[in-house]
Structures are given as C-alpha cells and as structure tokens.
Design a protein around this motif. Sequence first.
Motif, PDB file in Angstrom:
ATOM      1  N   GLN A  10      31.965 -39.398   7.348  1.00 42.92           N
ATOM      2  CA  GLN A  10      31.763 -38.791   6.026  1.00 42.92           C
ATOM      3  C   GLN A  10      30.630 -37.778   6.011  1.00 42.92           C
ATOM      4  OE1 GLN A  10      31.476 -41.652   2.875  1.00 42.92           O
ATOM      5  NE2 GLN A  10      33.390 -42.648   3.431  1.00 42.92           N
ATOM      6  N   GLY A  11      29.897 -37.704   7.104  1.00 41.89           N
ATOM      7  CA  GLY A  11      28.749 -36.792   7.175  1.00 41.89           C
ATOM      8  C   GLY A  11      27.491 -37.545   6.812  1.00 41.89           C
ATOM      9  N   ARG A  12      26.664 -37.796   7.808  1.00 46.91           N
ATOM     10  CA  ARG A  12      25.485 -38.639   7.588  1.00 46.91           C
ATOM     11  C   ARG A  12      24.510 -38.069   6.561  1.00 46.91           C
ATOM     12  NH1 ARG A  12      23.032 -42.054  12.341  1.00 46.91           N
ATOM     13  NH2 ARG A  12      24.493 -43.745  12.099  1.00 46.91           N
ATOM     14  N   ALA A  13      24.365 -36.765   6.520  1.00 45.81           N
ATOM     15  CA  ALA A  13      23.435 -36.168   5.557  1.00 45.81           C
ATOM     16  C   ALA A  13      23.901 -36.440   4.126  1.00 45.81           C
ATOM     17  CB  ALA A  13      23.303 -34.674   5.803  1.00 45.81           C
ATOM     18  N   GLY A  14      25.203 -36.298   3.881  1.00 47.19           N
ATOM     19  CA  GLY A  14      25.741 -36.564   2.548  1.00 47.19           C
ATOM     20  C   GLY A  14      25.648 -38.027   2.166  1.00 47.19           C
ATOM     21  N   VAL A  15      25.900 -38.905   3.129  1.00 45.16           N
ATOM     22  CA  VAL A  15      25.795 -40.351   2.871  1.00 45.16           C
ATOM     23  C   VAL A  15      24.353 -40.701   2.532  1.00 45.16           C
ATOM     24  CG1 VAL A  15      25.974 -42.643   3.931  1.00 45.16           C
ATOM     25  CG2 VAL A  15      27.804 -40.978   4.249  1.00 45.16           C
ATOM     26  N   ALA A  16      23.406 -40.173   3.291  1.00 43.90           N
ATOM     27  CA  ALA A  16      21.992 -40.450   3.030  1.00 43.90           C
ATOM     28  C   ALA A  16      21.587 -39.916   1.656  1.00 43.90           C
ATOM     29  CB  ALA A  16      21.120 -39.833   4.120  1.00 43.90           C
ATOM     30  N   TRP A  17      22.073 -38.730   1.304  1.00 42.23           N
ATOM     31  CA  TRP A  17      21.739 -38.152   0.005  1.00 42.23           C
ATOM     32  C   TRP A  17      22.290 -39.017  -1.127  1.00 42.23           C
ATOM     33  CZ3 TRP A  17      24.712 -35.934  -3.966  1.00 42.23           C
ATOM     34  CH2 TRP A  17      23.974 -35.240  -4.927  1.00 42.23           C
ATOM     35  N   ARG A  18      23.559 -39.446  -1.001  1.00 39.03           N
ATOM     36  CA  ARG A  18      24.152 -40.291  -2.045  1.00 39.03           C
ATOM     37  C   ARG A  18      23.473 -41.654  -2.115  1.00 39.03           C
ATOM     38  NH1 ARG A  18      28.851 -38.101   0.242  1.00 39.03           N
ATOM     39  NH2 ARG A  18      29.321 -40.064   1.295  1.00 39.03           N
ATOM     40  N   ALA A  19      23.005 -42.169  -0.979  1.00 37.33           N
ATOM     41  CA  ALA A  19      22.322 -43.467  -0.951  1.00 37.33           C
ATOM     42  C   ALA A  19      20.877 -43.350  -1.417  1.00 37.33           C
ATOM     43  CB  ALA A  19      22.360 -44.052   0.459  1.00 37.33           C
ATOM     44  N   ARG A  20      20.409 -42.125  -1.567  1.00 35.80           N
ATOM     45  CA  ARG A  20      19.030 -41.841  -1.982  1.00 35.80           C
ATOM     46  C   ARG A  20      18.013 -42.436  -1.000  1.00 35.80           C
ATOM     47  NH1 ARG A  20      21.938 -42.549  -6.699  1.00 35.80           N
ATOM     48  NH2 ARG A  20      21.783 -40.857  -8.187  1.00 35.80           N
ATOM     49  N   ILE A  21      18.327 -42.299   0.277  1.00 38.24           N
ATOM     50  CA  ILE A  21      17.383 -42.700   1.321  1.00 38.24           C
ATOM     51  C   ILE A  21      17.247 -41.529   2.295  1.00 38.24           C
ATOM     52  CG2 ILE A  21      17.854 -45.185   1.184  1.00 38.24           C
ATOM     53  CD1 ILE A  21      19.637 -44.901   3.639  1.00 38.24           C
ATOM     54  N   PRO A  22      16.085 -41.409   2.935  1.00 39.08           N
ATOM     55  CA  PRO A  22      15.933 -40.335   3.930  1.00 39.08           C
ATOM     56  C   PRO A  22      16.940 -40.503   5.063  1.00 39.08           C
ATOM     57  CG  PRO A  22      13.806 -41.302   3.382  1.00 39.08           C
ATOM     58  CD  PRO A  22      14.860 -42.163   2.749  1.00 39.08           C
ATOM     59  N   ARG A  23      17.411 -39.386   5.569  1.00 40.01           N
ATOM     60  CA  ARG A  23      18.404 -39.422   6.646  1.00 40.01           C
ATOM     61  C   ARG A  23      17.885 -40.198   7.859  1.00 40.01           C
ATOM     62  NH1 ARG A  23      18.999 -34.093   7.964  1.00 40.01           N
ATOM     63  NH2 ARG A  23      17.841 -34.377   9.874  1.00 40.01           N
ATOM     64  N   GLU A  24      16.612 -40.039   8.179  1.00 40.23           N
ATOM     65  CA  GLU A  24      16.031 -40.742   9.311  1.00 40.23           C
ATOM     66  C   GLU A  24      16.069 -42.256   9.102  1.00 40.23           C
ATOM     67  OE1 GLU A  24      14.444 -38.313   7.620  1.00 40.23           O
ATOM     68  OE2 GLU A  24      14.754 -36.660   9.020  1.00 40.23           O
ATOM     69  N   SER A  25      15.857 -42.695   7.875  1.00 37.27           N
ATOM     70  CA  SER A  25      15.920 -44.128   7.574  1.00 37.27           C
ATOM     71  C   SER A  25      17.332 -44.664   7.764  1.00 37.27           C
ATOM     72  CB  SER A  25      15.468 -44.392   6.135  1.00 37.27           C
ATOM     73  OG  SER A  25      14.127 -44.044   5.977  1.00 37.27           O
ATOM     74  N   GLN A  26      18.303 -43.849   7.408  1.00 32.77           N
ATOM     75  CA  GLN A  26      19.694 -44.261   7.609  1.00 32.77           C
ATOM     76  C   GLN A  26      19.995 -44.394   9.098  1.00 32.77           C
ATOM     77  OE1 GLN A  26      22.613 -41.298   6.899  1.00 32.77           O
ATOM     78  NE2 GLN A  26      24.276 -42.747   6.782  1.00 32.77           N
ATOM     79  N   TYR A  27      19.538 -43.450   9.898  1.00 29.79           N
ATOM     80  CA  TYR A  27      19.761 -43.527  11.343  1.00 29.79           C
ATOM     81  C   TYR A  27      19.136 -44.801  11.904  1.00 29.79           C
ATOM     82  CZ  TYR A  27      21.728 -38.881  12.026  1.00 29.79           C
ATOM     83  OH  TYR A  27      22.553 -37.789  12.009  1.00 29.79           O
TER      84      TYR A  27
END
Length: 70
Positions: free
Chosen positions: A22-39
Amino acid sequence: MPAASRQSSCGRAALRHVAEAQGRAGVAWRARIPRESQYRALSPNSNPTMKTLMAVLDSCWIKARVYHAI
C-alpha cells in the motif's frame, strides 16, 4: 523459538508486506506515526506496542479484535 513468538513474527511479516504493497509512507501518514517508527515496529526482531500495531492495522484498512486469553 516458542510458538507464540513465531506467530507474532509471521503476523508482523504479513503486515509488513501489506504496508509495503500500500506504500509505507502513506500507511505511516494514515497511522499518524513517523515512517521510521513503522519500519522499526514491523521489523523481524521488534517488540511493538499494541497501540502502534492497531494504528498500522487500521491504516491498512484491516479490522482486528483482541481478546483476553484466559
């Protein structure tokens, strides 16, 4: 490796693949967490919080229920 650990590792791997599709940047944005935290949360050796996992699941449009094991 205990069975519970293998299951949670497989679950994170599956969620990581969904997030990548789905695109990690978009998922992180929708989850309202920094992309690095998602990784970090979805890495194989991580120990993410339930709040982070539920935010990522929700941002991937995956509904989950958590039950207390007796």
